[in-house]
Motif scaffolding. Structure first.
Motif, PDB file in Angstrom:
ATOM      1  N   SER A   1      -7.699  -1.081   8.323  1.00 24.67           N
ATOM      2  CA  SER A   1      -6.614  -0.153   8.698  1.00 24.67           C
ATOM      3  C   SER A   1      -5.666   0.104   7.523  1.00 24.67           C
ATOM      4  CB  SER A   1      -5.844  -0.731   9.881  1.00 24.67           C
ATOM      5  OG  SER A   1      -5.154  -1.912   9.524  1.00 24.67           O
ATOM      6  N   LYS A   2      -5.432  -0.916   6.664  1.00 31.45           N
ATOM      7  CA  LYS A   2      -4.556  -0.737   5.500  1.00 31.45           C
ATOM      8  C   LYS A   2      -5.218   0.149   4.455  1.00 31.45           C
ATOM      9  CE  LYS A   2      -2.222  -5.189   6.037  1.00 31.45           C
ATOM     10  NZ  LYS A   2      -1.989  -6.533   5.437  1.00 31.45           N
ATOM     11  N   MET A   3      -6.531  -0.006   4.286  1.00 32.49           N
ATOM     12  CA  MET A   3      -7.234   0.776   3.280  1.00 32.49           C
ATOM     13  C   MET A   3      -7.333   2.244   3.679  1.00 32.49           C
ATOM     14  SD  MET A   3     -10.313  -1.859   2.292  1.00 32.49           S
ATOM     15  CE  MET A   3     -11.124  -0.603   1.308  1.00 32.49           C
ATOM     16  N   LYS A   4      -7.572   2.516   4.970  1.00 34.10           N
ATOM     17  CA  LYS A   4      -7.759   3.895   5.426  1.00 34.10           C
ATOM     18  C   LYS A   4      -6.506   4.475   6.059  1.00 34.10           C
ATOM     19  CE  LYS A   4     -12.718   3.345   6.181  1.00 34.10           C
ATOM     20  NZ  LYS A   4     -13.833   3.467   7.173  1.00 34.10           N
ATOM     21  N   ASN A   5      -5.452   3.646   6.123  1.00 35.17           N
ATOM     22  CA  ASN A   5      -4.178   4.101   6.678  1.00 35.17           C
ATOM     23  C   ASN A   5      -4.342   4.641   8.117  1.00 35.17           C
ATOM     24  OD1 ASN A   5      -1.423   4.481   6.688  1.00 35.17           O
ATOM     25  ND2 ASN A   5      -1.550   6.540   5.774  1.00 35.17           N
ATOM     26  N   ILE A   6      -5.054   3.881   8.932  1.00 35.22           N
ATOM     27  CA  ILE A   6      -5.204   4.209  10.357  1.00 35.22           C
ATOM     28  C   ILE A   6      -4.746   3.011  11.171  1.00 35.22           C
ATOM     29  CG2 ILE A   6      -7.072   5.896  10.039  1.00 35.22           C
ATOM     30  CD1 ILE A   6      -9.055   3.740  10.741  1.00 35.22           C
ATOM     31  N   SER A   7      -4.626   3.222  12.489  1.00 29.80           N
ATOM     32  CA  SER A   7      -4.099   2.170  13.351  1.00 29.80           C
ATOM     33  C   SER A   7      -5.072   1.006  13.462  1.00 29.80           C
ATOM     34  CB  SER A   7      -3.793   2.714  14.747  1.00 29.80           C
ATOM     35  OG  SER A   7      -4.998   3.095  15.391  1.00 29.80           O
ATOM     36  N   LEU A   8      -4.523  -0.174  13.807  1.00 32.09           N
ATOM     37  CA  LEU A   8      -5.356  -1.363  13.998  1.00 32.09           C
ATOM     38  C   LEU A   8      -6.300  -1.179  15.176  1.00 32.09           C
ATOM     39  CD1 LEU A   8      -6.063  -4.278  13.223  1.00 32.09           C
ATOM     40  CD2 LEU A   8      -4.185  -5.044  14.712  1.00 32.09           C
TER      41      LEU A   8
END
Length: 532
Positions: free
Chosen positions: A123-130
């Motif tokens: 989620s941090k790498m793709k900037n999406i929700s957990l």
């Protein structure tokens, strides 16, 4: 549990404390042995190598069969196990926690945290929700394939990791008996319990555990001795234990053959109950005999007992070993061969045929006597003219209709006569065939006196199912009494179950069945709901 004499116990769900109490008590009662089979679900088995003390397992759970979630002990698992044991001993060893092996719950917890960790990084790498990355989780964990619940994987891929190990406990070890897979079921190489019991040093695994001698109730003096027959010199007033060698009959043969298919040596004794009219005994019908199982006076009843809905409310039946129907039996009518040829038609019809024939003779004579092309006999004496008319009618059945006929109108009359004769011949042939093949039996229920077996359920059944009145029902106490009752007119019909009817007709040929019948549940043995 011992009072029901069961030999197999299945522990579906249990806490750790309840499991310890249960197996300690079973050990005290000597119920942890090859005489009994204990099967545990994964509520208990998943705790065996993690929280249950090894001393408790070796003392109280020998021979227990378990089903637990299977974990493939791969190289990754071995690395996890080594780290887990070191960390657990370091953190909890001072608190007397000495069970350093992780159970399936610990492994699944590790996989769950691993899944969250992977999803968090993603989620941090793709900037999406957990939550979004968790729905895409798909990796091979220590406990199997880890996928999200709404994964796009098909059922076969998701079930590939649904595998359970079947094992037995001996000492501190687990004897692997086989595996169960979500796709293929049990593996073909499943080992028997006898093999497991041999490991724990007991060779009596084929003997029935917990079962005392079975009390088998049978009718002492049944109505039909072809099915159960007790040959004893002593008089049985109400009940008595009889020698198995003195008991014969078809039902007994079925029972003894069925025992041969069991893997255990069943000990049993026959207890014969008299069903004759005896006011000092309460056993007068087969309903009373079946109720002995419900009252636990006997363990099962062997005999020609019909499976009925009312009886099934209190007891359990085996699968039927004989099909059964309730069939009406009536005496056949004797056929008088000398007058058999006139039976297809009634007297009124024969008279009508003679009158029609005479009318056709007069009509042919009137049409042919003045015709110049007619047969010369029509110009002779009056008696010769009538003989010629009769001959012409009879000849038209086998020869050409216009042969020897002068008038066109006569040809039409002969054609109608030919058609009438064909109809009469077809009806005569069909009716005569029916008489020769089968008897016409059409009993009138309203005027019948019907006989029935005194021991059976038929009395109440005939009133409820066929609307017979009680005054039309006659009790028959022996098979020979049926024949006597028919001869002296006491009964005009009788209701017998199909197996009994076959026996009766094999000995008496002058009886037949009518179309009145009702399908029943068949013959079966009676047992407890919990025993067999």
């Amino acid at each position: 549990m011992m009072q029901y004499e069961s030999t197999v116990y299945i522990v579906l769900h249990s806490s750790e404390g309840l499991a310890i109490s249960l197996f300690k008590k079973a050990k005290e009662l000597n119920m942890i042995s090859p005489r009994y089979v204990w099967i545990c679900g994964n509520d208990i088995t998943d705790l065996l190598n993690s929280t249950l003390p090894p001393s408790f397992i070796s003392n109280n759970m020998q021979g227990v069969v378990g089903i637990k979630s299977y974990i493939n002990e791969s190289a990754e698992y071995q690395q996890f196990l080594s780290k887990f044991q070191k960390m657990f001993a370091r953190d909890y060893g001072k608190n007397n926690e000495n069970f350093y092996n992780p159970g399936v719950y610990a492994v699944r917890a590790y996989d769950a945290l691993h899944a969250v960790s992977l999803a968090s990084n993603e989620s941090k790498m793709k900037n999406i929700s957990l939550a979004g990355t968790l729905s895409l989780v798909n990796f091979e964990g220590l406990s199997g394939t880890i996928v999200a619940k709404n994964s796009s994987l098909n059922d076969n891929e998701m079930n590939s990791s649904s595998e359970y190990q079947v094992f037995g406990i001996f000492g501190l070890n687990f004897a692997n008996l086989g595996f169960w897979n979500g796709n293929s079921g049990f593996n073909p190489g499943m080992k028997s319990l006898t093999w497991l019991y041999a490991l724990i040093g007991n060779q009596d695994a084929t003997k029935a555990g917990g079962l005392r001698t079975l009390r088998v109730g049978i009718p002492a003096k049944p109505f039909w001795k072809n099915f159960v027959n007790v040959k004893t010199n002593s008089t049985i007033n109400c009940s008595a234990v009889v020698d198995p060698s003195s008991v014969t009959g078809f039902c007994i043969d079925v029972f003894t053959e069925a025992l041969k298919f069991l893997k255990y040596n069943i000990s049993y004794q026959f207890i014969a109950y008299t069903t004759e009219s005896n006011y000092s005994c309460n056993i007068r019908t087969y309903n009373d005999l079946a109720n002995l199982v419900h009252s636990q006076e006997v363990d099962l009843v062997v005999g020609d007992v019909t499976i009925l809905a009312d009886r099934s409310k209190n007891v359990s039946f085996t699968q039927p070993f004989l099909t059964s129907e309730l069939v009406m039996m009536v005496p056949t009518k004797s056929t008088h061969i000398g007058w058999l040829s006139v039976k297809p038609f009634s007297l009124n019809l024969w008279i009508s045929i003679v009158c029609i024939l005479f009318g056709y003779v007069i009509l042919v004579w009137l049409l042919e006597r003045n015709d110049q092309e007619a047969d010369p006999d029509f110009r002779g004496p009056i008696w010769m003219q009538f003989a010629a008319a009769v001959w012409l009618l009879c000849n038209s059945i086998f020869l050409k209709i216009d042969e020897g006929v002068g008038s066109y109108h006569t040809k039409v009359v002969l054609l109608l006569w030919f058609l009438l004769v064909q109809v009469l011949l077809s009806s005569f042939t069909a009716s005569l065939s029916s008489i020769l093949v089968t008897e016409k039996l059409s009993p009138n229920i309203g005027n019948l006196k019907v006989g029935y077996n005194a021991e059976s359920f038929v009395y109440n059944y005939l009133q409820s199912a066929f609307n017979y009145k009680p005054e039309n029902l006659v009790t028959i106490t022996t098979p020979d009494e049926f024949t006597m009752a028919f001869k002296n007119g006491t009964i005009t019909a009788a209701y017998l179950e199909l197996p009994y009817l076959r026996v009766f007709l094999s000995e008496h040929s002058n009886y037949a069945t009518s179309g009145e019948s009702r399908t029943l549940g068949g013959f079966g043995f009676v047992s407890h709901f919990t025993s067999l």
